[in-house]
Enzyme design. Sequence first.
Site, mmCIF file in Angstrom:
data_model
loop_
_atom_site.group_PDB
_atom_site.id
_atom_site.type_symbol
_atom_site.label_atom_id
_atom_site.label_comp_id
_atom_site.label_asym_id
_atom_site.label_seq_id
_atom_site.Cartn_x
_atom_site.Cartn_y
_atom_site.Cartn_z
ATOM 1 N N ASP A 31 0.833 -1.206 0.000
ATOM 2 C CA ASP A 31 0.000 0.000 0.000
ATOM 3 C C ASP A 31 0.873 1.263 0.000
ATOM 4 O O ASP A 31 1.965 1.271 0.573
ATOM 5 C CB ASP A 31 -0.894 -0.022 1.252
ATOM 6 C CG ASP A 31 -2.046 0.957 1.123
ATOM 7 O OD1 ASP A 31 -2.322 1.451 0.010
ATOM 8 O OD2 ASP A 31 -2.683 1.243 2.151
ATOM 9 N N ASN A 86 -10.620 -2.925 -6.192
ATOM 10 C CA ASN A 86 -9.836 -1.892 -6.889
ATOM 11 C C ASN A 86 -10.450 -1.492 -8.234
ATOM 12 O O ASN A 86 -10.100 -0.455 -8.809
ATOM 13 C CB ASN A 86 -8.379 -2.330 -7.105
ATOM 14 C CG ASN A 86 -7.543 -2.319 -5.848
ATOM 15 O OD1 ASN A 86 -6.602 -3.089 -5.705
ATOM 16 N ND2 ASN A 86 -7.865 -1.434 -4.905
#
Length: 240
Positions: free
Chosen positions: A13, A61
């Site tokens: 991330d 996503n």
Amino acid sequence: MKNNLKHIAIIMDGNGRWAQKRGMSRSMGHKKGASTLEKLAVHINDLNIEYLSVYAFSTDNFKRSKEEVDYLMNLFIEMFNKKFKKLQLKGIKVVFSGDKNGLRDDVVNSMDNITKETENNNGSVLNICLNYGSQEEIIRAANRYHNDLINNKVSINDINRDNFYKYMDNDLPPIDLLIRTGGEKRLSNFMLYQLTYAEIFFIDTLFPDFTTKKLDKIIDNFYLKDRRFGGISNEKKTNS
Ligand code: FPP
């Protein structure tokens, strides 16, 4: 006795923030992240750690802009077709977890190619989670078990928490160590079944800045942990 470190997982991330901090587009963060991943995978292979699982793209996503999703899909193709050759040279075996339905054909082709090209390699296994969600994987596993059941390949009493792994997208061992970069402290639907007894390290470093040196430090800390798996430590056992 030293903790066993067989399987590392990374939630990669912070790519977007890394790029934005430098006035670049988010995509540039993903590009830098891809080269960071390559270095880490080679390092983990050099350390003889057998499995590395990474969260490359979650099913959720797809909620991102078309531009970012397209960029990521093209980056995956580029990496699997060309740059990941470094991994091939090191003997790393690439496998994928996730749902190939819903991915573009050219992405699926590049995934299938690298899987095939590396399937006889003897180095560590790099499990790339792409169009992945853990709850969805557990449902797929339950369906596979159900299929075996109705085809009389197994009986209702055959399933247990250890052999359920073989119904997952890949039959990988439990995760020993999870690292999430980027400062958030959550699991984001990532390998929930496999993480049951993992040691978890949440670090602020944005993924593109994550180095093999930082990884080594975390591994040193991992070895110092008293992993009890619900039991009591050996020290306490001998003192009672
Ligand atoms: C999360 O950061 C990262 C991703 C959604 C993509 C991860 C992809 C790579 C590291 C690229 C290379 C991967 C392979 C398999 C070639 P974010 O975009 O959510 O960052 P932010 O939290 O700063 O917005």
